[in-house]
Design a protein around this motif. Structure first.
Motif, PDB file in Angstrom:
ATOM      1  N   ARG A   1       0.825  -1.204   0.000  1.00 39.20           N
ATOM      2  CA  ARG A   1       0.000   0.000   0.000  1.00 39.20           C
ATOM      3  C   ARG A   1       0.865   1.262   0.000  1.00 39.20           C
ATOM      4  O   ARG A   1       0.567   2.236  -0.698  1.00 39.20           O
ATOM      5  CB  ARG A   1      -0.918   0.009   1.225  1.00 39.20           C
ATOM      6  N   GLN A   2       1.960   1.236   0.773  1.00 38.78           N
ATOM      7  CA  GLN A   2       2.850   2.389   0.824  1.00 38.78           C
ATOM      8  C   GLN A   2       3.527   2.622  -0.524  1.00 38.78           C
ATOM      9  O   GLN A   2       3.602   3.753  -1.021  1.00 38.78           O
ATOM     10  CB  GLN A   2       3.904   2.185   1.914  1.00 38.78           C
TER      11      GLN A   2
ATOM     12  N   LYS B   1       1.064   4.125  -2.998  1.00 41.08           N
ATOM     13  CA  LYS B   1       0.838   5.566  -2.813  1.00 41.08           C
ATOM     14  C   LYS B   1       1.990   6.373  -3.390  1.00 41.08           C
ATOM     15  O   LYS B   1       1.782   7.385  -4.063  1.00 41.08           O
ATOM     16  CB  LYS B   1       0.669   5.874  -1.321  1.00 41.08           C
ATOM     17  N   GLU B   2       3.212   5.927  -3.126  1.00 42.46           N
ATOM     18  CA  GLU B   2       4.380   6.622  -3.662  1.00 42.46           C
ATOM     19  C   GLU B   2       4.394   6.573  -5.187  1.00 42.46           C
ATOM     20  O   GLU B   2       4.735   7.565  -5.848  1.00 42.46           O
ATOM     21  CB  GLU B   2       5.654   5.987  -3.105  1.00 42.46           C
TER      22      GLU B   2
ATOM     23  N   GLU C   1       1.802   6.322  -7.229  1.00 42.41           N
ATOM     24  CA  GLU C   1       0.769   7.185  -7.794  1.00 42.41           C
ATOM     25  C   GLU C   1       1.223   8.639  -7.835  1.00 42.41           C
ATOM     26  O   GLU C   1       0.893   9.367  -8.764  1.00 42.41           O
ATOM     27  CB  GLU C   1      -0.521   7.019  -6.973  1.00 42.41           C
TER      28      GLU C   1
END
Length: 205
Positions: free
Chosen positions: A192-193, A196-197, A199
């Motif tokens: 998930r981390q 996010k990075e 995107e």
């Protein structure tokens, strides 16, 4: 260590490399010119792509044969001619496999390479790994690459064109989940981390 990543066509008679990136060219440090290095990379990518095409075609032919046998059996027993089988939508097919590349050209050195691949929507995705690499982790990373490339790069109508025109987006996804060819042990939170990075990095590309 992952040696390379290759995307190629699998749904046509002619194999074509859509995108390729080699993290490490073992035994190729003595290549004299940039042109020779580029030629070697192309040869390596095409070798992998052709083998993926062969494996994919074999699995598809086997699956269709089994489906036809099942349909014939069902009809013999009085069942209806249900959907699916040989008429299955190409876009819904998701095959995968593994094969070895023996030592020698195009990958020089004393050790074999292991190639894990997946194919979906007419494109094949392959990770070329060192023999001793963790294949479970490699398979997980390959799944993530396919998932996010499908989401952020590929057009269902013209996958090859999208990959070639948006190679910068492919590289962003690749380096996010496979930095410098290093496989990462990723739990759900880490994925998930990284997502996010990624995107953030993809904005404007």
């Amino acid at each position: 260590m992952v040696v390379g990543f290759v995307i190629s066509t699998v749904a046509s008679d002619v194999t074509r490399v859509i995108f390729s990136f080699m993290f490490e060219l073992d035994g190729a440090v003595d290549v004299a010119t940039t042109d020779q290095l580029r030629a070697l990379r192309k040869e390596q990518a095409m070798h992998v792509a052709c083998q993926v095409q062969s494996e994919y075609s074999f699995l598809r032919a086997s699956s269709q044969s089994l489906a036809e046998v099942g349909m014939t059996t069902a009809m013999t027993r009085g069942g209806g001619g249900g959907g699916g089988g040989a008429g299955e939508d190409e876009k819904a097919v998701h095959e995968h496999g593994l094969f070895r590349v023996r030592p020698g050209m195009p990958f020089t050195g004393d050790d074999s390479k292991v190639v894990l691949w997946q194919a979906t929507a007419g494109a094949g995705y392959a990770l070329v790994c060192e023999e001793e690499e963790n294949r479970v982790v490699a398979a997980q990373v390959l799944c993530l690459l396919v998932q996010y490339l499908q989401e952020h790069v590929k057009s269902a109508e013209q996958p090859a064109a999208e990959f070639m025109l948006k190679s910068d987006r492919v590289m962003t996804v690749l380096h996010q989940f496979l930095p410098n060819g290093q496989l990462l042990f990723l739990n759900h939170r880490a994925v998930r981390q990284l997502e996010k990075e990624m995107e953030v990095l993809l904005q404007g590309k």
